[in-house]
Design an enzyme around this catalytic site. Structure first.
Site, PDB file in Angstrom:
ATOM      1  N   GLY A 245      -4.349  -9.625  10.416  1.00 39.60           N
ATOM      2  CA  GLY A 245      -4.201  -8.374   9.680  1.00 39.60           C
ATOM      3  C   GLY A 245      -3.305  -8.589   8.480  1.00 39.60           C
TER       4      GLY A 245
ATOM      5  N   GLY B 170       1.824  -9.707   7.376  1.00 39.48           N
ATOM      6  CA  GLY B 170       0.682 -10.274   8.086  1.00 39.48           C
ATOM      7  C   GLY B 170       0.962 -10.382   9.567  1.00 39.48           C
ATOM      8  N   ASP B 171      -0.110 -10.345  10.347  1.00 40.61           N
ATOM      9  CA  ASP B 171       0.016 -10.557  11.785  1.00 40.61           C
ATOM     10  C   ASP B 171      -1.301 -11.123  12.299  1.00 40.61           C
ATOM     11  OD1 ASP B 171       2.002  -9.868  14.120  1.00 40.61           O
ATOM     12  OD2 ASP B 171      -0.021  -9.487  14.866  1.00 40.61           O
ATOM     13  N   SER B 172      -1.213 -12.088  13.196  1.00 46.14           N
ATOM     14  CA  SER B 172      -2.413 -12.725  13.741  1.00 46.14           C
ATOM     15  C   SER B 172      -2.408 -12.668  15.258  1.00 46.14           C
ATOM     16  CB  SER B 172      -2.482 -14.199  13.318  1.00 46.14           C
ATOM     17  OG  SER B 172      -2.528 -14.334  11.926  1.00 46.14           O
TER      18      SER B 172
ATOM     19  N   LYS C  68       5.414  -4.353   9.257  1.00 43.90           N
ATOM     20  CA  LYS C  68       6.287  -5.371   8.651  1.00 43.90           C
ATOM     21  C   LYS C  68       6.462  -5.121   7.154  1.00 43.90           C
ATOM     22  CE  LYS C  68       4.885  -8.806  12.072  1.00 43.90           C
ATOM     23  NZ  LYS C  68       4.142 -10.058  12.313  1.00 43.90           N
TER      24      LYS C  68
END
Length: 198
Positions: A108, A71-73, A55
């Site tokens: 992340g 960000g990624d969750s 991203k």
């Protein structure tokens, strides 16, 4: 110099605004499924960091003078990563699996500044309440959890069904302020440089 958020997540935006930052919103469009398939079998933290990096990297060329945050969750339950449920039916199914249990929310982060790069995952344990079937179904119908990792929000209606967390609350909502601070410091920048003028 600005902070650019490679996301259209209302939760991530609210974290930054609550912390005094008015970011530039530049949603990145990446093929998350292709990245997940390429990394099948990898450690969960590696997967969420790869998604966050994709991203940030997708929009970074448009913001060469700024700090770009991706960000990624995902929720780790029984050794399986759970992303967004997307439908009320999948939300109800997820909640039946996680109600009354603990799971790990992994977020992340990838922060880019020129040629510099900071990548880190944060982990927070979430203890889910034994919510009633009626409440689970009502929650799913609101639409709120459909685009949230783990099918819940901590800061809104989902907060009713979380008994406690162990770790960084901002990470559960979508971005860890401590991780972002470490990233900025690693670039020789101060957090206060990004605070909106009052």
């Amino acid at each position: 110099m600005r902070l650019v958020l490679a996301s259209q997540s209302p939760s991530r935006l609210s974290i930054l605004r609550g912390a005094g930052v008015e970011p530039v919103i530049a949603p990145a469009h990446v093929d998350e499924r292709a990245i997940e398939e390429r990394l099948a079998g990898a450690e969960p933290a590696e997967i969420v960091c790869a998604l966050a990096a994709a991203k940030a990297e997708a929009i970074a060329p448009d913001y060469p003078e700024d700090v770009v945050v991706g960000g990624d969750s995902m929720l780790l339950l029984d050794g399986s990563l759970q992303g967004k449920p997307h439908t009320p039916e999948a939300t109800v199914e997820r909640w039946h699996a996680q109600a009354g249990r603990a799971a790990e929310l992994i977020t992340g982060h990838c922060v880019l500044y020129g040629e510099e790069r900071f990548v880190e995952a944060s982990r927070t344990t979430v203890h889910f309440a034994q919510a009633s079937d009626a409440d689970i179904e009502a929650y799913a119908r609101t639409g709120e959890p459909l685009e949230c990792a783990g099918a819940f929000t901590l800061e809104a209606l989902g907060g009713w069904f979380i008994d406690r967390i162990e770790g960084d609350p901002s990470s559960v909502i979508g971005l860890s302020l401590p991780v972002l601070r470490r990233a900025l410091y690693s670039f020789g920048l101060n957090v206060s440089e990004f605070w909106a003028q009052h």
